[in-house]
Design an enzyme around this catalytic site. Structure first.
Site, PDB file in Angstrom:
ATOM      1  N   GLU A  10       0.830  -1.205   0.000  1.00  0.00           N
ATOM      2  CA  GLU A  10       0.000   0.000   0.000  1.00  0.00           C
ATOM      3  C   GLU A  10       0.868   1.259   0.000  1.00  0.00           C
ATOM      4  OE1 GLU A  10      -3.209  -0.031  -0.510  1.00  0.00           O
ATOM      5  OE2 GLU A  10      -3.090  -2.212  -0.570  1.00  0.00           O
ATOM      6  N   ASP A  25       4.327  -5.311  -6.261  1.00  0.00           N
ATOM      7  CA  ASP A  25       4.571  -6.603  -5.611  1.00  0.00           C
ATOM      8  C   ASP A  25       6.050  -6.780  -5.281  1.00  0.00           C
ATOM      9  OD1 ASP A  25       1.930  -7.402  -5.632  1.00  0.00           O
ATOM     10  OD2 ASP A  25       2.083  -8.486  -7.524  1.00  0.00           O
TER      11      ASP A  25
END
Length: 732
Positions: free
Chosen positions: A582, A638
């Site tokens: 995030e 990621d």
């Protein structure tokens, strides 16, 4: 001298006294100088005893050293939550797979669930809510807690719902003027019916209208107007043959509804067919998003007056005012419109139908309403809708949806209508001060690691790096639940506008109206803090661009993703990587060269190309590695998430003593870190949405773990193995 003489006298007297024989005395013979037999035995025993004692000390020291060496490493966590997590890892993993070539299968190879890890956690949170709602408790009469428990209880009372039959629904249809299908129809004004549907029943047959925070000033509400959500899963590029099959199934469903409500079969068939025709035409009015973007007309700001001129069939001011009471609207009220061309065409269709087929238009709206109200109807209506959805999923080649138990539906409805009350109860039960403190410490460790890591990125110059670090420093975080839900006592929400009974459908509709009014009221009140987009029991974290805040709900900070008693490796690998992901979204715009003029363009382009080639080396189930810039950004996030979480974990090992491991699992702390990271991604390949912006789950595991040399080091991967490539990128 006197003292000296005295000493000589003393020596003489001592020499004349009976002397103590000494071994070295020259007056003794050799035999006399030997000790007696008992003395020799005592000396031998003494030497044996001393040797035995020395040997014992050496042996004890060796045992202690072995014990110390064996226990200087991490000890096993013996808490029940650790044993439960170990059982989960063993149940989902496939240890026969080589982790250096297929780490996803190594961790998730035995996953036979129909849902992924996040869905499983969401279901567990709903089970927690169920336990709360079914617990015996005494609540103050008329309180929000009592009404929430009563609503859930009435939802679960299927015997009473079945006994009521179609009576409550027929009453609703009569309040709307009836329809020709049943033979009784009072021709109400079209906009009067539409106004009732929107404001009293929460049904929007021709468009959706809802409040949204403004893009720039998030504390200012704006009314958003979108095309409606269609029951049929049509696609712009779908084959006509598939469309025909879909409409055939939908026609069968609408016929079922009409017949269940006692309509004449001939009239039902006629009205259902025209309803499908209306749906088809409305769908064709929608323009593909790509076309809207090309024309720069995705979202347009217009006033109610302007929209009234462009789409005159709808009485916009009257319908919106009734829907968003107690807001005070005027013709100059600004609206945010998505796909204005759709609204224009929709208005022309409605004008045409009002003049020629008003009774069919009425039936179309009521049939849609029945679908909206199906959660509150008896099993015949719910079964018809479930069969429709399953058939449509088959036609669109989607996996079947598993049957959901009644309690789960009732928990969801209760959570929707009584969120303030259930939020406080859930937080008290599942997110105590210890959990909250541990989660906040974890976030701060991730945040600090990101700030430190920004210094080593080769594609950032000093100016960009300083801006990025300041942006992270200024980032706010909200953990667990909104501030009001973290209070010691449950929120005293009275819900005076909710009237429960006499039927469940009437209770449901009362809750629909109360929720709509409460939502509008919340937008009108001063709201200095961030407005949450998810419930506290949700499992979705997010980053709000306008408020520059990241939100991690309590539902995400639960086992098997997080627990204060877990080894740190688990928490950093699972939730730590989610937190880092995030945070990385804060820098999405920097990863596109045209949006980062202050970056080093050559270095950034080199790393971007490197990452693209790296991901292309893996076989993807959908043969799509990047699928546009959005998927590329998700892949980069990621990689960054794992990199930052791993750095934060390694720094925590230097600062804190006493790491633990999961019991009887034969995994080192670092291996547990990677195992926990991959465990979050566990899902069946069939659950992957082909239109999803994320890469398939195996690629989301293999791409990041192969981007760090630490994975290969701790799993002893040989050089050149799939997950231990010869070279690596440094986008993060």
């Amino acid at each position: 001298q006197e003292g000296g003489d005295k000493s000589e006298d003393e020596l003489k007297s001592l020499s004349q006294a009976p002397a103590m024989e000494t071994l070295g005395s020259p007056e003794n013979s050799p035999e006399e100088r030997l000790p007696p037999e008992g003395s020799r035995l005592r000396a031998t025993a003494w030497r044996v005893l001393m040797n035995a004692l020395l040997f014992s000390l050496l042996l004890a020291s060796s045992v202690l050293l072995v014990y110390a060496f064996r226990n200087c490493g991490p000890g096993a966590c013996q808490r029940q939550v650790c044993w439960d997590l170990r059982a989960l890892y063993l149940a989902s993993g496939n240890s026969s797979v080589d982790p250096c070539t297929d780490f996803f299968s190594f961790v998730c190879g035995k996953t036979n669930r129909s849902s992924d890890s996040f869905q499983a956690l969401a279901e567990e949170n709903k089970s927690q809510l169920r336990r709360i709602l079914e617990a015996q408790g005494s609540w103050r009469p008329g309180s929000g807690e009592e009404k929430a428990f009563q609503f859930y209880s009435s939802c679960m009372d299927t015997h009473t719902i079945e006994a009521s039959g179609t009576g409550p629904l027929k009453q609703v249809i009569e309040e709307l003027g009836g329809w020709r299908i049943s033979g009784n129809w009072t021709s109400l004004d079209f906009n009067q019916t539409l106004r009732l549907l929107m404001s009293q029943y929460g049904h929007f047959p021709f468009f959706r209208a809802y409040l949204e925070p403004h893009e720039i000033t998030s504390h200012t509400p704006v009314i958003q107007i979108d095309p409606p959500e269609f029951d049929v899963p049509l696609q712009q590029e779908q084959e006509q043959k598939v469309d025909a099959q879909i409409f055939r199934e939908y026609l069968k469903y609408l016929n079922q509804l009409g017949n269940l409500l006692g309509g004449d079969p001939v009239k039902v068939q006629e009205h259902a067919s025209l309803s499908i025709s209306i749906t088809s035409r409305l769908f064709r009015f929608r323009r593909p998003l790509e076309k809207q973007q090309a024309q720069g007309k995705v979202d347009q700001m217009v006033t109610i007056d302007q929209l009234q001129e462009m789409a005159p069939a709808i009485d916009w001011l009257s319908c919106l005012q009734a829907t968003f009471t107690p807001m005070s609207l005027s013709p100059s009220q600004p609206l945010m419109v998505h796909d204005l061309e759709y609204l224009k065409n929709m208005s022309q269709l409605v004008e045409e139908l009002v003049l020629t087929h008003r009774d069919f238009l009425q039936s179309h709206m009521i049939l849609g309403l029945v679908g909206t109200l199906s959660p509150a109807l008896d099993s015949k209506f719910q079964n018809a809708r479930r069969e429709l959805r399953q058939k449509l999923r088959e036609l669109t080649e989607q996996p079947p949806m598993p049957a959901r138990p009644r309690w789960m539906k009732c928990v969801e409805e209760t959570g929707t209508f009584f969120e303030p009350t259930l939020a406080a109860l859930f937080v008290q039960e599942a997110f105590g001060p210890r959990t909250q403190s541990a989660a906040m410490k974890l976030f701060m460790a991730i945040k600090n690691a990101l700030i430190t890591h920004l210094r080593s990125l080769p594609w950032m110059n000093e100016e960009t790096r300083e801006k990025a670090q300041n942006k992270v420093t200024q980032l706010q975080v909200e953990m667990g639940a909104p501030e009001w839900a973290l209070k010691p006592e449950p929120t005293r929400q009275e819900y005076n506008d909710i009237q429960l009974g006499p039927s469940f459908l009437q209770s449901f509709l009362s809750c629909v109206r109360a929720l709509q009014a409460r939502t509008v009221q919340s937008f009108l009140q001063p709201f200095p803090n961030h407005r949450w987009k998810v419930s506290p029991w949700a499992v979705s974290a997010y980053y709000s661009v306008p408020d520059h805040v990241v939100v991690f709900p309590a539902g995400l900070l639960q086992p098997p993703f997080f627990h204060p008693g877990y080894p740190r490796a688990v928490n950093f690998g699972a939730v730590g990587s989610i937190m880092a992901r995030e945070l990385s979204q804060v820098f999405y715009e920097l990863l596109l060269p045209e949006d980062c003029p202050d970056c080093s363009p050559r270095a950034l382009q080199r790393e971007l190309l490197c990452l693209e080639h790296h991901y292309a080396s893996f076989q993807s189930p959908d043969r799509s590695f990047f699928n546009g810039s959005r998927r590329f950004l998700e892949n980069a996030a990621d990689v960054g998430a794992l990199t930052i979480a791993l750095q934060a974990y390694r720094e925590s090992l230097l600062r804190h003593y006493g790491e633990t491991i999961l019991p009887s699992l034969e995994l080192s702390p670092q291996q547990i870190f990677f195992q926990s990271y991959a465990q979050v991604m566990c899902s069946r390949p069939s659950s992957q949405d082909s239109n999803h912006t994320h890469s398939p789950a195996p690629l989301r595991v293999h791409g990041p773990v192969s981007s760090t040399s630490m994975f290969a080091q701790h799993f002893s991967c040989p050089r050149g193995a799939l997950l231990n490539p010869a070279s690596r990128c440094q986008i993060w």
